[in-house]
Scaffold this motif. Structure first.
Motif, mmCIF file in Angstrom:
data_model
loop_
_atom_site.group_PDB
_atom_site.id
_atom_site.type_symbol
_atom_site.label_atom_id
_atom_site.label_comp_id
_atom_site.label_asym_id
_atom_site.label_seq_id
_atom_site.Cartn_x
_atom_site.Cartn_y
_atom_site.Cartn_z
ATOM 1 N N PRO A 119 0.839 -1.204 0.000
ATOM 2 C CA PRO A 119 0.000 0.000 0.000
ATOM 3 C C PRO A 119 0.874 1.254 0.000
ATOM 4 N N SER A 120 0.485 2.250 -0.759
ATOM 5 C CA SER A 120 1.298 3.461 -0.848
ATOM 6 C C SER A 120 1.459 4.146 0.505
ATOM 7 N N SER A 121 0.458 4.020 1.369
ATOM 8 C CA SER A 121 0.585 4.638 2.704
ATOM 9 C C SER A 121 1.685 3.958 3.502
ATOM 10 N N TRP A 122 1.832 2.646 3.376
ATOM 11 C CA TRP A 122 2.922 1.936 4.050
ATOM 12 C C TRP A 122 4.269 2.392 3.509
ATOM 13 N N ALA A 123 4.357 2.513 2.191
ATOM 14 C CA ALA A 123 5.627 2.905 1.572
ATOM 15 C C ALA A 123 6.057 4.290 2.042
ATOM 16 N N ARG A 124 5.105 5.206 2.176
ATOM 17 C CA ARG A 124 5.431 6.542 2.669
ATOM 18 C C ARG A 124 5.875 6.493 4.138
ATOM 19 N N GLU A 125 5.182 5.672 4.926
ATOM 20 C CA GLU A 125 5.564 5.511 6.327
ATOM 21 C C GLU A 125 6.978 4.951 6.447
ATOM 22 N N ASP A 126 7.303 3.974 5.609
ATOM 23 C CA ASP A 126 8.635 3.362 5.664
ATOM 24 C C ASP A 126 9.727 4.379 5.331
ATOM 25 N N ARG A 127 9.478 5.233 4.343
ATOM 26 C CA ARG A 127 10.480 6.240 3.997
ATOM 27 C C ARG A 127 10.657 7.262 5.127
ATOM 28 N N ALA A 128 9.557 7.617 5.767
ATOM 29 C CA ALA A 128 9.665 8.549 6.890
ATOM 30 C C ALA A 128 10.456 7.913 8.030
ATOM 31 N N TRP A 129 10.230 6.622 8.263
ATOM 32 C CA TRP A 129 10.970 5.902 9.306
ATOM 33 C C TRP A 129 12.457 5.864 8.981
ATOM 34 N N LEU A 130 12.795 5.554 7.741
ATOM 35 C CA LEU A 130 14.193 5.495 7.333
ATOM 36 C C LEU A 130 14.874 6.855 7.510
ATOM 37 N N ALA A 131 14.169 7.925 7.164
ATOM 38 C CA ALA A 131 14.751 9.258 7.298
ATOM 39 C C ALA A 131 15.097 9.571 8.745
ATOM 40 N N GLU A 132 14.321 9.028 9.685
ATOM 41 C CA GLU A 132 14.567 9.274 11.106
ATOM 42 C C GLU A 132 15.597 8.319 11.694
ATOM 43 N N GLN A 133 15.625 7.078 11.215
ATOM 44 C CA GLN A 133 16.377 6.024 11.892
ATOM 45 C C GLN A 133 17.738 5.708 11.272
ATOM 46 N N LEU A 137 24.716 4.706 2.807
ATOM 47 C CA LEU A 137 23.472 4.337 2.140
ATOM 48 C C LEU A 137 22.668 5.576 1.781
ATOM 49 N N THR A 138 21.870 5.446 0.739
ATOM 50 C CA THR A 138 20.959 6.505 0.331
ATOM 51 C C THR A 138 19.574 6.226 0.906
ATOM 52 N N VAL A 139 18.994 7.229 1.546
ATOM 53 C CA VAL A 139 17.619 7.113 2.044
ATOM 54 C C VAL A 139 16.692 7.748 1.017
ATOM 55 N N PRO A 140 15.737 7.004 0.484
ATOM 56 C CA PRO A 140 14.837 7.591 -0.519
ATOM 57 C C PRO A 140 14.082 8.788 0.058
ATOM 58 N N THR A 141 13.887 9.794 -0.755
ATOM 59 C CA THR A 141 13.126 10.962 -0.338
ATOM 60 C C THR A 141 11.643 10.730 -0.611
ATOM 61 N N PRO A 142 10.779 11.521 -0.017
ATOM 62 C CA PRO A 142 9.339 11.360 -0.290
ATOM 63 C C PRO A 142 8.993 11.526 -1.766
ATOM 64 N N ASP A 143 9.813 12.267 -2.507
ATOM 65 C CA ASP A 143 9.505 12.527 -3.919
ATOM 66 C C ASP A 143 10.117 11.518 -4.883
ATOM 67 N N ASP A 144 10.981 10.625 -4.391
ATOM 68 C CA ASP A 144 11.556 9.612 -5.269
ATOM 69 C C ASP A 144 10.464 8.658 -5.757
ATOM 70 N N PRO A 145 10.567 8.182 -6.999
ATOM 71 C CA PRO A 145 9.522 7.274 -7.509
ATOM 72 C C PRO A 145 9.513 5.950 -6.754
ATOM 73 N N PHE A 146 8.347 5.363 -6.663
ATOM 74 C CA PHE A 146 8.185 4.048 -6.054
ATOM 75 C C PHE A 146 8.192 2.975 -7.140
ATOM 76 N N PRO A 147 8.548 1.740 -6.787
ATOM 77 C CA PRO A 147 8.454 0.650 -7.764
ATOM 78 C C PRO A 147 7.001 0.340 -8.096
ATOM 79 N N PRO A 148 6.749 -0.378 -9.188
ATOM 80 C CA PRO A 148 5.370 -0.663 -9.604
ATOM 81 C C PRO A 148 4.543 -1.423 -8.578
ATOM 82 N N SER A 149 5.201 -2.159 -7.676
ATOM 83 C CA SER A 149 4.457 -2.943 -6.684
ATOM 84 C C SER A 149 3.881 -2.089 -5.568
ATOM 85 N N VAL A 150 4.226 -0.810 -5.510
ATOM 86 C CA VAL A 150 3.605 0.120 -4.565
ATOM 87 C C VAL A 150 2.376 0.698 -5.252
ATOM 88 N N VAL A 151 1.217 0.419 -4.684
ATOM 89 C CA VAL A 151 -0.047 0.737 -5.354
ATOM 90 C C VAL A 151 -0.993 1.456 -4.401
#
Length: 308
Positions: free
Chosen positions: A205-219, A226-240
């Motif tokens: 779910p896209s909401s999970w993917a956004r939550e995961d990126r926010a968690w990575l940015a903090e943790q 390593l590169t932490v994806p930003t909120p604006d980076d594209p998601f893979p096709p499996s994020v729906v």
């Protein structure tokens, strides 16, 4: 494996039932679960939570792998000599064997007959456009009907209640993942109705993917390389869209089992635990979270469409 008393189904995430709830209606009944994947490590990365969850629940869990992952990029410096070498495939087979033991599941390969289940018929095709795609045994070029017949034969022996694999885009577009989806759908569709398992594709779910990126940015601390994806980076096709994800396996308690399995895939995965919870990276050095949850949607094997 972590010690748990079955059944351990997590409560539904929102309106999403677990896979076992969908199949048993809440009955305390053991299931047979098969996951079909393209390369060693895919099973733990894409479906590791479900595999560990169902194994701990007491279900019979089985993984079928199409290739040895001969084209994988190797991360550790001390193993870098394996990249592009014929020895990489057998080495990754050993990694897979140990990872399956860590998850507590059974395993074999998509092979030509039950007497050859220790050796896959096809090989890793590499990414789209790679030279490996032209290899005569490249899995992406395998006749779907032939591969589906082999898989259907195996499913007819295992008689699973549930089959897991990638979505139609192969998670992130890898040709072997897309082929695995097509072959699995065709194999399930070819089975008699009385033997057909329920078929589910992994989706986030896209909401999970956004939550995961926010968690990575903090943790994820600075200086990890390593590169932490930003909120604006594209998601893979499996994020729906969240509405497309109808089922979920939510079980943070099995993350330690998933981590142990990922550590066995040392050529492909770098696991870090210098935060509140572990995270990992592949050879692209992009950080990814291990949140203890996976989303799924049922696939109609006759059409290949998601069931809504």
């Amino acid at each position: 494996m972590t010690e748990q008393t079955p059944p351990i189904d997590a409560p539904p995430q929102g309106e999403r039932p677990s896979l076992s709830q969908a199949l048993t209606g809440g009955e305390d009944r053991r299931l047979k679960v098969v996951a079909v994947h393209a390369h060693p490590d895919d099973e733990t990365l894409a479906t590791g939570v479900a595999l560990a969850h169902h194994a701990a629940r007491g279900d019979l869990v089985h993984v079928i792998t199409a290739t040895l992952g001969e084209e994988g990029e190797v991360i550790p410096q001390d193993l870098r000599h394996l990249e592009g070498d014929p020895a990489l495939g057998p080495h990754r087979a050993g990694e897979l064997h140990r990872a399956m033991a860590a998850l507590g599941v059974e395993h074999d390969y998509l092979a030509a007959g039950s007497s050859r289940l220790s050796k896959p018929r096809w090989r890793d095709s590499g990414m789209a456009g790679s030279e490996a795609a032209a290899h005569p045994r490249a899995f992406a070029g395998a006749p779907i009907a032939v591969a589906a017949d082999l898989l259907a034969e195996r499913l007819g022996i295992l008689l699973p209640d549930l089959v897991l694999t990638y979505d139609a885009q192969g998670g992130y577009g890898h040709p072997d993942h897309i082929q695995t989806h097509r072959v699995t759908v065709a194999a399930v569709a070819s089975l008699p109705e009385r033997l057909r398992p329920r078929l589910y594709a992994v989706l986030t779910p896209s909401s999970w993917a956004r939550e995961d990126r926010a968690w990575l940015a903090e943790q994820v601390p600075a200086g990890t390389g390593l590169t932490v994806p930003t909120p604006d980076d594209p998601f893979p096709p499996s994020v729906v869209d969240d509405a497309l994800v109808t089922h979920a396996v939510v079980d943070p308690a099995v993350v330690p089992d998933q981590v142990r399995a990922l550590r066995e895939h040392a050529t492909q995965v770098s696991v870090r635990d210098d935060a509140a919870a572990p995270y990992f990276a592949l050879s692209n050095d992009i950080a990814a979270r291990l949140p203890g949850r996976e989303g799924y949607a049922e696939v109609d094997p006759d059409t290949g469409d998601l069931i809504r």
